[in-house]
Enzyme design. Structure first.
Site, PDB file in Angstrom:
ATOM      1  N   THR A  41      38.278  33.024  55.919  1.00 54.61           N
ATOM      2  CA  THR A  41      39.326  33.326  54.583  1.00 54.61           C
ATOM      3  C   THR A  41      39.282  34.822  55.203  1.00 54.61           C
ATOM      4  O   THR A  41      38.608  35.436  55.913  1.00 54.61           O
ATOM      5  CB  THR A  41      39.246  33.325  53.462  1.00 54.61           C
ATOM      6  OG1 THR A  41      38.182  34.124  53.145  1.00 54.61           O
ATOM      7  CG2 THR A  41      38.898  31.806  53.215  1.00 54.61           C
ATOM      8  N   ASP A  42      40.547  35.315  55.038  1.00 53.51           N
ATOM      9  CA  ASP A  42      40.313  37.132  55.003  1.00 53.51           C
ATOM     10  C   ASP A  42      40.110  36.944  53.781  1.00 53.51           C
ATOM     11  O   ASP A  42      39.905  36.297  52.851  1.00 53.51           O
ATOM     12  CB  ASP A  42      42.017  37.461  55.628  1.00 53.51           C
ATOM     13  CG  ASP A  42      42.292  38.580  55.951  1.00 53.51           C
ATOM     14  OD1 ASP A  42      40.956  39.604  56.171  1.00 53.51           O
ATOM     15  OD2 ASP A  42      43.064  39.755  56.620  1.00 53.51           O
ATOM     16  N   TYR A  43      40.189  38.854  53.513  1.00 53.93           N
ATOM     17  CA  TYR A  43      40.029  39.311  52.335  1.00 53.93           C
ATOM     18  C   TYR A  43      40.669  38.961  51.278  1.00 53.93           C
ATOM     19  O   TYR A  43      41.807  39.350  51.240  1.00 53.93           O
ATOM     20  CB  TYR A  43      39.830  40.889  52.289  1.00 53.93           C
ATOM     21  CG  TYR A  43      38.695  41.511  51.815  1.00 53.93           C
ATOM     22  CD1 TYR A  43      37.459  42.340  52.331  1.00 53.93           C
ATOM     23  CD2 TYR A  43      38.841  41.636  50.190  1.00 53.93           C
ATOM     24  CE1 TYR A  43      36.723  43.429  51.567  1.00 53.93           C
ATOM     25  CE2 TYR A  43      38.077  42.492  49.780  1.00 53.93           C
ATOM     26  CZ  TYR A  43      37.316  42.858  50.625  1.00 53.93           C
ATOM     27  OH  TYR A  43      36.061  43.988  50.156  1.00 53.93           O
ATOM     28  N   GLY A  44      39.590  37.947  50.563  1.00 49.43           N
ATOM     29  CA  GLY A  44      40.043  37.589  49.377  1.00 49.43           C
ATOM     30  C   GLY A  44      41.276  36.516  49.038  1.00 49.43           C
ATOM     31  O   GLY A  44      41.723  35.600  47.850  1.00 49.43           O
TER      32      GLY A  44
END
Ligand code: NOJ
Length: 751
Positions: free
Chosen positions: A283-286
């Protein structure tokens, strides 16, 4: 080395009498991972799916994660944002020596346009149209990063971006899907090579459509037809997947109203089934946490959906590590879902050779010998000079002679911290020279240089602080700054203005609603113009800048983007004529912000106005107050020399033109091929780039440039999403840029 013996025994077994090397290697990998997974607990498998940040570098909302403890407990698969040999070694030792199974960690980082030797920002690099140089830049970045313990790059960013208000346009390759695809392939090749010790794993991002955020506002909604996705936005992701990229990063946005991270159609049906890709998705950050805010449920629900959709690794949301075991008990995910993701992550580690040697990228000798070397810096300097786009050069003002008195003025004139541009978290600005210092060296003993900052970046201090994010430029006394600049300008023979954005005014979360040069700089330009001296404007920017007024008043304009650690020297190479400019725009430059999104490969409307139309046409698709054309079109860029194009000669599927250097310098020209499908089953763009060649011509020299028009160049996705070639007429256009007025045309008929 818990794994070495097992690894070597399998290798010996499989190498004996196995015909296909690639198959045998895959078989060996599968056996190795089968054996390893047979020993893993559910918790250890979920641990492999957990990616957490270190505190060395900030690229998202900060978190204080007890990384080493997680690593020792087998609850961590990878780390991001850790820089520094010592820390990385310590973390890897923790995973290898202290965890039950000793599975090594992946060390990921945003190695976007260099590690310590910083290359120009990606948008700039695309303007070089030099695929070999781009590949070499990625190779050098990988060599430096792997010498410092990093083996996984969150790059390339291949999002097509049509709206210059979106700050992350800086990180991509512009608006064209064909060129973007070629660059995506080059980046993957450069970063990954054959997964040797100097190569790292690529992570293609942000899948998908992140660059289509409505109104150019970062993280905003995306919505478009599938036909458009396939024809205009998907090609670079597909190209990167087919080039063998080891991993993908899902994007923050929704696709068909489902967050990309939890979108099964996107991650499984398209990426894995249609494109036959077999890497792992982070995923991307968070992002998993953000699914809650998108309104699809709580963290447990978001995590289960993401895993089932095809996400394998959770970056920083701690959704997988904290909820998947529970979801397994409740039947919301299956053991197969977890096993599949775990296997993909382990495969990545295997491909990188980490099971063979977990310290493969932790060789202290390489730290000393392979980073910021003179050869790397020279490559970055050469590349930077190729990325600058000469937009205007009245009266052949450029190149400047190294003589007389030169005034260098502007907030970028002596800025060290802004030179590298956005997304250079590992840059070491103290080791780079500023433009002023580079000019002093270039002019030493030949001309007098005086320098003044002249103004703040903007009159709005709050904006300057927001745009400074990582590195603040002190806000000065505007009247005093101006006075100093006018004083040196009055004495000068020529004025060089170094103006534009601060580095972090483009990039993540740096959308702008107005693309004009900031007030403070414009006011200063107006004052300087009154002195009646020749002015060269150097524009530093991570996106297209609106320069309609500047085009009308300033004799020479060179768009230098953010050229990286060697930008100062590279700018001198061009402005003093040691090198001849050759960069061409890969984004349309608007006349005014209200034209955005602006791109050359638009669909025709039912009420078109012709290209170049210079007055308003009622009941046609145009504006009352500005014409439709860009100020500078896609593909545009001047040289110090001039080139003439012959008419096209078409021989079967081969279209050729003869290009002649008709000017006073030898130089490079980027010859561009465009195609338009005249009548098709769906509306097709007015023109599309389908090829280019970068050629070098001496003064007076001619060269025939040939393009083979293959089926693939004529195909498109129809309304049923079938990739088809529909017979009929195709306009074939060849020229120095995308504007019709500069192109030679012919028609190719496919029966
Ligand atoms: C968020 C950005 O969107 C992405 O491009 C980057 O790779 C990650 N943060 C990690 O820093």
């Amino acid at each position: 080395m818990k794994f070495k013996l097992m690894y070597l025994m399998l290798a010996a077994l499989l190498m004996a009498g196995t015909p296909a090397m690639a198959d045998s290697q895959e078989e060996m990998m599968n056996q190795f991972i089968d054996q390893l997974m047979a020993k893993m607990t559910v918790e250890e498998k979920i641990g492999q799916l957990n990616l957490m940040p270190a505190q060395t570098i900030t690229t998202g909302a900060e978190k204080d994660s007890p990384l080493l403890k997680l690593a020792a407990e087998g609850k961590l698969g990878a780390i991001l944002n850790m820089k520094g040999y010592k820390d990385i070694l310590e973390a890897q030792e923790m995973a290898v020596k202290k965890s039950r199974l000793g599975i090594p960690l992946l060390m990921g980082l945003d190695v976007i346009h260099g590690y310590e030797t910083i290359f120009p920002i990606p948008l700039a690099q695309s303007c070089s149209w030099d695929l070999e140089a781009i590949e070499q830049g990625a190779r050098i970045a990988a060599k430096e990063a792997t010498a410092d313990g990093i083996c996984w790059a969150f790059s390339p960013m291949v999002d097509i971006a049509l709206d210059a208000r979106w700050g992350r346009i800086a990180e991509g390759n512009g608006e064209d899907p064909w060129l973007g695809s070629r660059i995506a392939e080059a980046m993957v090749r450069g970063l990954q090579g054959n997964f040797g010790k100097e190569n790292m794993m690529a992570c293609v991002k942000h899948y998908a459509l992140y660059g289509a955020a409505e109104a150019g506002r970062d993280y905003n909604t995306v919505d478009m037809s599938h036909v458009r996705m396939y024809n205009q936005f998907f090609p670079p992701y597909e190209a990167a997947a087919k080039a063998g990229a080891g991993s993908f990063m899902s994007s923050f946005n929704v696709v068909d109203c489902v967050p990309a991270t939890a979108n099964e159609w996107l991650l499984t049906d398209v990426l894995r089934k249609q494109w036959q890709w077999n890497g792992f998705v982070t995923t991307d950050y968070g992002s998993i946490g953000e699914i809650i805010k998108h309104g699809l449920g709580d963290l447990q629900q978001a995590s289960a959906m993401s895993l089932k959709a095809g996400t394998d690794m959770d970056m920083c949301a701690e959704g997988f590590i904290n909820t998947l075991a529970q979801s397994l008990k409740e039947g919301k995910v299956t053991m197969l879902d977890i096993d599949t993701a775990c296997r993909r992550v382990l495969e990545a580690k295997y491909k990188l050779g980490l099971f063979d040697d977990p310290y493969r990228f932790l060789d202290p000798r390489r730290r000393a010998s392979d980073i910021l070397t003179p050869a790397h810096r020279q490559a970055a300097r050469d590349m930077a000079a190729k990325t600058f786009v000469l937009l205007k050069n009245d009266g052949k003002l450029l190149p400047l002679k190294k003589q007389g008195k030169i005034a260098l003025i502007g907030p970028m004139a002596d800025s060290r911290i802004n030179l590298s541009g956005t997304w250079a978290p590992t840059a070491v600005p103290d080791k780079y020279i500023t433009l002023k210092e580079a000019m002093e060296q270039a002019l030493k003993g030949k001309a007098e240089l005086n320098c003044a900052q002249g103004c703040n970046f903007t009159n709005d201090q709050t904006l300057q602080i927001a745009g400074g994010f990582y590195h603040q430029t002190p806000f000065g006394d505007a009247a005093k700054l101006k006075q100093e600049a006018i004083a040196i300008a009055q004495e000068a023979d020529v004025i060089v203005c170094a103006m534009g954005e601060e580095a972090e005014m483009s990039g993540e979360c740096s959308s702008r609603a107005s693309l004009e040069i900031f007030d403070a700089q414009k006011e200063l330009l107006e004052e300087l113009l009154k002195l009646g001296k020749p002015i060269v404007l150097l524009i530093f920017a991570g996106r297209p800048t609106v320069m309609t007024w500047e085009q009308a008043h300033i004799p020479a304009i060179l768009n230098v983007w953010f050229g990286g650690s060697e930008a100062g020297d590279a700018i001198c190479d061009i402005i003093f004529g040691d090198k001849v400019p050759s960069g061409k725009l890969t984004v349309s430059m608007p006349q005014t912000t209200g034209q955005e999104p602006l791109y050359y490969n638009q669909l025709p409307t039912g009420r078109p106005v012709g290209e170049g139309m210079d007055s308003f046409a009622k009941f046609s698709s145009n504006y009352l107050d500005v014409r439709n054309d860009p100020l500078y079109p896609f593909g545009y860029g001047l040289s110090y020399t001039t080139f003439n194009y012959s008419d096209i000669s078409l021989n079967g599927r081969t279209a050729s033109v003869t290009v002649t250097n008709t000017g006073d310098y030898e130089g490079d020209e980027i010859v561009q091929l465009y195609i338009h499908d005249v009548a098709a089953s769906i509306s097709r763009p007015v023109k599309e780039l389908k090829g280019f060649q970068r050629i070098h011509l001496k003064k007076g020299e001619s060269q025939e440039v040939k393009f083979e028009i293959t089926d693939d160049l004529l195909k498109f996705y129809n309304a049923h999403l079938d990739y088809v070639l529909e017979p009929g007429d195709f306009e074939v256009m060849i020229g120095p840029d995308s504007s019709l007025k500069n192109m030679k045309k012919t028609v190719l008929t496919i029966k």
